[in-house]
Design a protein around this motif. Structure first.
Motif, PDB file in Angstrom:
ATOM      1  N   ALA A  49       0.837  -1.206   0.000  1.00  0.00           N
ATOM      2  CA  ALA A  49       0.000   0.000   0.000  1.00  0.00           C
ATOM      3  C   ALA A  49       0.872   1.258   0.000  1.00  0.00           C
ATOM      4  N   PRO A  55      -4.758   3.005  -0.566  1.00  0.00           N
ATOM      5  CA  PRO A  55      -5.222   2.285   0.624  1.00  0.00           C
ATOM      6  C   PRO A  55      -5.270   0.769   0.336  1.00  0.00           C
ATOM      7  N   ILE A  56      -5.098  -0.021   1.377  1.00  0.00           N
ATOM      8  CA  ILE A  56      -5.053  -1.490   1.205  1.00  0.00           C
ATOM      9  C   ILE A  56      -6.294  -2.014   0.471  1.00  0.00           C
ATOM     10  N   ILE A  59      -6.180  -2.214  -3.156  1.00  0.00           N
ATOM     11  CA  ILE A  59      -5.259  -3.208  -3.733  1.00  0.00           C
ATOM     12  C   ILE A  59      -5.820  -4.619  -3.548  1.00  0.00           C
TER      13      ILE A  59
END
Lengths: 63, 130
Positions: A49, A55-56, A59
Motif C-alpha cells: 500500500a 489504501p489497502i 489493492i
C-alpha cells in the motif's frame, strides 16, 4: 482474495524482482500473490500500500 | 537478501556435512580407529551430538530468514513429514514385532523416510504456489 498487484506493479514499471526487493520477500512470493494463490500477511500488504500509494482496500478485495 | 540467504544455506551445509562426518566417526571409530576405547567412543558421540545441535540452530536460523510463503511451504511439508513419520513409523514397528517383514525395523529407515517425504512435500508445495 482478489488483488490488483500485477496491474499496479506494471503501471509503475516495476518487475516482480524489483517489488520483491522493496518489500523484502522472494520473487516467487510476489508471483504467488499476483496469481492469487497466496494471500500476503498484513505487514506485506501495508508495504505494498505504501509503495503503490493506495489504501489497502484498493489493492486487495475480499470476495 | 540473496546474499544473506546464501550465507545461511552455506552455514547449514557446513554443519550438516560435519554432523554426517562426526556421525560416521562415532559409528565406525570404535571398531576401526580406536578399538572400542570407552572414553574416545563417548567423546565422539558427544561431539556428534553437539554438532547436531549446531546443525539444528543453523536450520532454525535459515527458517527464520524465510519469507512468509517459504515458511508456509516448509511448515506444511514438516506437518506432512511428521504425521507420516508417526503413522508409518508405528506401522513399521508393528510389522516388525509381528515378524511380518523379513528384516529388522531400524531407525535408519525412519530417518530416510522422513527425509524423502520432506523433500517430496517441499517440491510439491513449491509447485502448488508457482
Amino acid at each position: 482474495m482478489k488483488n490488483q498487484v500485477r496491474d499496479l506493479r506494471t503501471a509503475k514499471g516495476m518487475t516482480q524482482e524489483d517489488l520483491a526487493e522493496l518489500i523484502g520477500v522472494s520473487r516467487q512470493t510476489i508471483n504467488a500473490i499476483e496469481k492469487e494463490k497466496f494471500d500476503p500477511s498484513l505487514p506485506t500488504a501495508f508495504k505494498m500500500a505504501k509503495i503503490f500509494e493506495l489504501p489497502i482496500e484498493q489493492i486487495f478485495q475480499f470476495v | 537478501m540473496k546474499l544473506e540467504r546464501t550465507k545461511r544455506v552455506k552455514k547449514l551445509a557446513i554443519w550438516t556435512w560435519s554432523w554426517v562426518a562426526t556421525m560416521a566417526i562415532a559409528t565406525f571409530g570404535p571398531e576401526f580407529i580406536w578399538d572400542g576405547h570407552p572414553f574416545l567412543t563417548t567423546f565422539a558421540i558427544l561431539v556428534n551430538l553437539a554438532n547436531g545441535i549446531l546443525m539444528i540452530l543453523a536450520n532454525r536460523d535459515l527458517f527464520n530468514h524465510f519469507d512468509e510463503l517459504e515458511k508456509k511451504i516448509h511448515l506444511e511439508s514438516m506437518a506432512i513429514s511428521l504425521g507420516l513419520a508417526v503413522v508409518v513409523g508405528l506401522t513399521f514397528s508393528i510389522l516388525d514385532q509381528q515378524d511380518l517383514i523379513p528384516f529388522k525395523a531400524d531407525i535408519g529407515f525412519l530417518v530416510m523416510f522422513i527425509g524423502i517425504t520432506y523433500l517430496v512435500s517441499v517440491f510439491i508445495n513449491t509447485r502448488r504456489y508457482k
